[in-house]
Structure formats: C-alpha cells, structure tokens
Design an enzyme around this catalytic site. Structure first.
Site, PDB file in Angstrom:
ATOM      1  CG  PHE A  76      -2.014   0.870   1.375  1.00  0.00           C
ATOM      2  CD1 PHE A  76      -3.104   0.647   0.662  1.00  0.00           C
ATOM      3  CD2 PHE A  76      -1.663   2.070   2.126  1.00  0.00           C
ATOM      4  CE1 PHE A  76      -4.147   1.765   0.846  1.00  0.00           C
ATOM      5  CE2 PHE A  76      -2.859   3.035   2.063  1.00  0.00           C
ATOM      6  CZ  PHE A  76      -4.082   2.894   1.436  1.00  0.00           C
ATOM      7  CG  ASP A 124      -0.211  -3.259   6.801  1.00  0.00           C
ATOM      8  OD1 ASP A 124      -1.066  -3.651   7.321  1.00  0.00           O
ATOM      9  OD2 ASP A 124       0.097  -2.093   6.396  1.00  0.00           O
ATOM     10  CE1 TYR A 176      -9.438   1.512   7.043  1.00  0.00           C
ATOM     11  CE2 TYR A 176      -8.425   2.473   9.245  1.00  0.00           C
ATOM     12  CZ  TYR A 176      -8.175   2.368   7.738  1.00  0.00           C
ATOM     13  OH  TYR A 176      -7.023   2.693   6.932  1.00  0.00           O
ATOM     14  CE  LYS A 177      -8.122  -0.968   4.751  1.00  0.00           C
ATOM     15  NZ  LYS A 177      -6.793  -0.922   4.683  1.00  0.00           N
ATOM     16  NE  ARG A 184     -10.084  -2.115  -3.285  1.00  0.00           N
ATOM     17  CZ  ARG A 184      -9.492  -1.912  -2.285  1.00  0.00           C
ATOM     18  NH1 ARG A 184      -8.329  -2.164  -1.553  1.00  0.00           N
ATOM     19  NH2 ARG A 184     -10.196  -0.573  -1.496  1.00  0.00           N
TER      20      ARG A 184
HETATM   21  C1  LIG Z   1      -5.889   0.414   4.603  1.00  0.00           C
HETATM   22  C2  LIG Z   1      -4.406   0.320   4.650  1.00  0.00           C
HETATM   23  C3  LIG Z   1      -3.563   1.430   5.204  1.00  0.00           C
HETATM   24  C4  LIG Z   1      -4.426   2.503   5.752  1.00  0.00           C
HETATM   25  O1  LIG Z   1      -3.703   3.407   6.678  1.00  0.00           O
HETATM   26  P1  LIG Z   1      -4.280   4.543   7.710  1.00  0.00           P
HETATM   27  O2  LIG Z   1      -3.156   5.186   8.511  1.00  0.00           O
HETATM   28  O3  LIG Z   1      -5.450   3.730   8.497  1.00  0.00           O
HETATM   29  O4  LIG Z   1      -4.980   5.483   6.711  1.00  0.00           O
HETATM   30  C5  LIG Z   1      -2.287   1.307   5.284  1.00  0.00           C
HETATM   31  N1  LIG Z   1      -1.531   0.234   4.714  1.00  0.00           N
HETATM   32  C6  LIG Z   1      -2.387  -0.923   4.270  1.00  0.00           C
HETATM   33  C7  LIG Z   1      -1.708  -2.202   3.618  1.00  0.00           C
HETATM   34  C8  LIG Z   1      -3.779  -0.817   4.042  1.00  0.00           C
HETATM   35  O5  LIG Z   1      -4.485  -1.719   3.415  1.00  0.00           O
END
Ligand SMILES: *Cc1c(COP(=O)(O)O)cnc(C)c1O
Length: 397
Positions: free
Chosen positions: A113, A184, A209-210, A356
């Site tokens: 990400f 992660d 939150y996912k 997705r």
């Molecule tokens: C959703 C997601 C994030 C988002 O990070 P936030 O700090 O919550 O905005 C970061 N890394 C990955 C791999 C994600 O899927």
C-alpha cells in the site's frame, strides 16, 4: 460451527444494498449505537474525567489489543490499540531497524500500500543513516531475502489484487537470514487465520476499520514480539508510553513491553465502537471465516467467469493464494463501479485499473453473490456504465 446467519443479522446494512466493500470499510453493528450512547451517558457524562480510572478507559487500548491478539495468534499483552495504521507502521519499522543496525536494506514489494512505502521513505530520510527501500515484484520477495536485509516490510494481502503472501514461509526464511519481519495485516485481521507467535513474527500492525468493522478511522493496532518488546526504543516517545506517565518526568523512560508503543491519549469514543465490534468474535471461529471466505470468493469468480467475460480477473485463482476480496480489470472500471453502486452493489475502484469486491462472511452470503453477479452482468451487457455522469470522478474512489 459459526452461525453466519445469526452474525449477519447483527449488522446494520440496508436491505437494498449488497455491501461488497467491507475490505475497505466494514459496516456498523446494530448494537454500536446503544453501546456508544451508553458510554457517553454512563461513563463520560456521569463520571466525567474520573472515567479514565472508574470506567477503565486507560486500559482499553490493552484490553482491546488482547481481543485482537486472540484473532492474530499473539501472546497475551503484546498488542496495543490506538493511533492510525500509518503511525503504527512508522513505529514498527523504526523499532525493527534498531535490531540490525549494521544492515541498511528494507525489503518490500510493489504490491504494498502507498502509505507503507511512503512511511518507509519518510523514516529513511529522517533517520538519515543511509537505509535503502528495495521494492521488488511480489514473487521475487523470497529470493531477495538475504543476510544484507535489515527488515522485511510486507502487507500479507495485496490491497489491489488480493494476492496473499505466504506469511509463514517468508517469516521463516527471514528468520534464517537474521531479517526482522514487519507484517501489515490490514487486509488479514478478522478474515484470515494468523499465528504471529507460532511463526515468530517480530512486528505486526493493522487497522480495525476493514474486516474488524470498528468504524471509519477506527484506531489501529501494533504487535511487538515478547523477544523485542523490552529492548526497542520507541521513535514516537509520547507521555503515555512512559513507564509512569503521571510522574510527569522530564525524561522519557519507556513503559514495560508493548505499552511503550502508546503515544497519546486514546480515542475513547472510537474505542467504544470498536469494543462493540469486537464483542461478536466470542461467537465466531476465525477458521470458519477463512473457509467461508474462500467459498464465497470461489463462487463469485465462477459466476463472473460465466456471465461477465469482459471482466479480467486480477486475483489469484487459487483461493489459498488470495485474501477475501476479488479484483478485476475493466476498460472503464470507475464508471462501472459507479453504475453498480447506483444499483445497490457496492464495490470500489483503485487507480489505475482495479475494481474490487470484498467478501466478509460475517455479512455476505451466497444469495448476495447470486444477486450481485446478476446485476454486474446486466450492467456490463447493456453498457449501463457508459454515461458522462458515471465517469465523473469523485475524490474518494
Ligand atoms: C488500509 C491500509 C492502510 C491505511 O492506513 P491508515 O493510516 O489507516 O490510513 C495502510 N496500509 C495498508 C496495507 C492498508 O490496507
């Protein structure tokens, strides 16, 4: 066996929607409103500032950390909740780099990400110690784990394609080369069985939150292995990470264990919503969730193969190699997703070309998949996405 029908009834999702975006933002639980209202009335309102002690607010990051810890196979008291995932990544990577100070390479992949990669780049420049972020193709990661690498920084499930790394194998290879692992779990926690302690992962982070349904911007979590928890020096030394915050001492002395990763005052209203979301897990077996998720994604892919030949699958076909969402390529993915949303099928679009659909077995079932795939086929067959209005991009896609 987990009673998924009963679990589904706990969620608030309106009847006319098929919510295939729980991989991006989980939906609320019906009981959240009462749970949070009660916290505001009975705790915040009635106790005011004494809620920190009397309602146990100060312990919530640890208590909820243990609940998440159970889902990801962590040792007790080694997960703490709070801050955002981007901040947790920064903390984990900075701590991991301390364990191999003579090595300079951070290994990651181009399926990671953006925030994960940006955070690494930002940390490298602020440390200014000559670290290098080496970004390779996902299938080249294993080959690149050498005794030159300081840290392996990976997201288990690719947010775009849903390709799933073999966490056990890559962690094992890393251990054999003295490489520290930072995983992660943003797209894993709550949908994939994970055994951090068993595989001797060093650090892990994730959001809530996912697939954990904590609510928009719900706080993140960090896991630090007991092997390191008392050794690492936190890069963000905040007052609540101090061994005795209420001594208000001038110099930072880290708290014991993962508590040193606390930074500032925890968001109690958000934690209250998260608490309600995590309560349902006492009736859910994560192994059942993973099996159900594989079944649902299989069924979706089969039906799309048959009825939507214009969609090109970007996700792995082997369910053991993918997470809980399915990704496709389409000539005008954004407009297609907008057309589907207007018909109650909610997925999302990720530039440059990915659409997705997420399948959380907690609130998606086989009937939803039949309905959703019928609507997707209808929209594509009749080019219903092809209007200027549907092509017009909003900020959040
Ligand atoms: C959703 C997601 C994030 C988002 O990070 P936030 O700090 O919550 O905005 C970061 N890394 C990955 C791999 C994600 O899927």
């Amino acid at each position: 066996m987990t009673d998924f029908k009963a679990i589904k009834s706990l969620f608030y999702i309106s009847e006319d929607k098929i919510y295939l975006d729980g991989n991006s933002l989980g939906p609320p639980l019906k009981k959240m409103i009462n749970h949070v209202t009660k916290m505001i009335n009975d705790e915040w309102g009635a106790l005011l500032i004494s809620g920190w002690n009397k309602a146990g607010w100060i312990q919530k990051p640890k208590n909820l950390g243990n609940k998440i810890g159970d889902l990801i196979g962590a040792e007790r008291d080694h997960v703490i909740v709070g801050e955002t995932l981007s901040i947790r990544l920064y903390q984990a990577l900075a701590a991991a780099l301390q364990l191999q100070p003579e090595r300079r390479i951070i290994l990651s992949d181009n399926g990671n990400f953006p925030s994960d990669l940006y955070i690494a780049q930002g940390l490298i420049s602020s440390l200014n110690l000559g670290h290098e972020l080496r970004i390779v193709d996902p299938d080249k990661v294993a080959k690149n784990i050498t005794d030159q690498v300081a840290v392996l920084l990976l997201t288990e499930v690719d947010y775009q394609t849903s390709r799933k790394h073999d966490l056990a194998e890559l962690t094992e290879k890393s251990r054999s080369k003295g490489v520290t692992t930072v995983w992660d779990l943003a797209h894993s926690a709550g949908v994939i069985e994970i055994s951090l302690a068993k595989y001797q992962v060093d650090f892990a982070v994730g959001c809530t939150y996912k697939y954990l349904n904590g609510g928009p911007g719900a706080p993140a979590f960090i896991y630090v292995s007991p092997r390191h928890a008392n050794k690492i020096v936190p890069i963000l030394a905040g007052w609540l990470g101090h061994v005795d915050p209420f001594s208000f001492a001038d110099n930072f002395v880290p708290a014991n264990g993962v508590d040193r990763m606390r930074v500032g005052t925890p968001p109690i209203i958000s934690l209250s919503a998260l608490e309600a979301a995590l309560e349902i897990w006492s009736n859910i077996n994560i192994r059942d969730v993973r099996e159900a998720s594989k079944r649902l994604t299989e069924m979706f892919i089969e039906r799309v193969d048959r009825s939507c030949p214009k969609l090109t699958l970007l996700s792995p076909r082997n369910p053991n190699h993918r997470g809980s969402h399915v990704a496709y390529k389409f000539e005008e993915g954004y407009a297609l997703v907008q057309a589907l949303i207007s018909r109650g099928v909610i997925g999302d679009f990720r530039a440059p070309e990915t659409i997705r659909f997420g399948f959380s077995p907690l609130f998606i079932d086989e009937d939803d998949i039949v309905k959703a795939t019928d609507i997707i086929a209808e929209v594509i067959d009749n080019n219903l996405w092809n209007t200027p209005q549907l092509r017009k991009r909003q900020f959040v896609t």
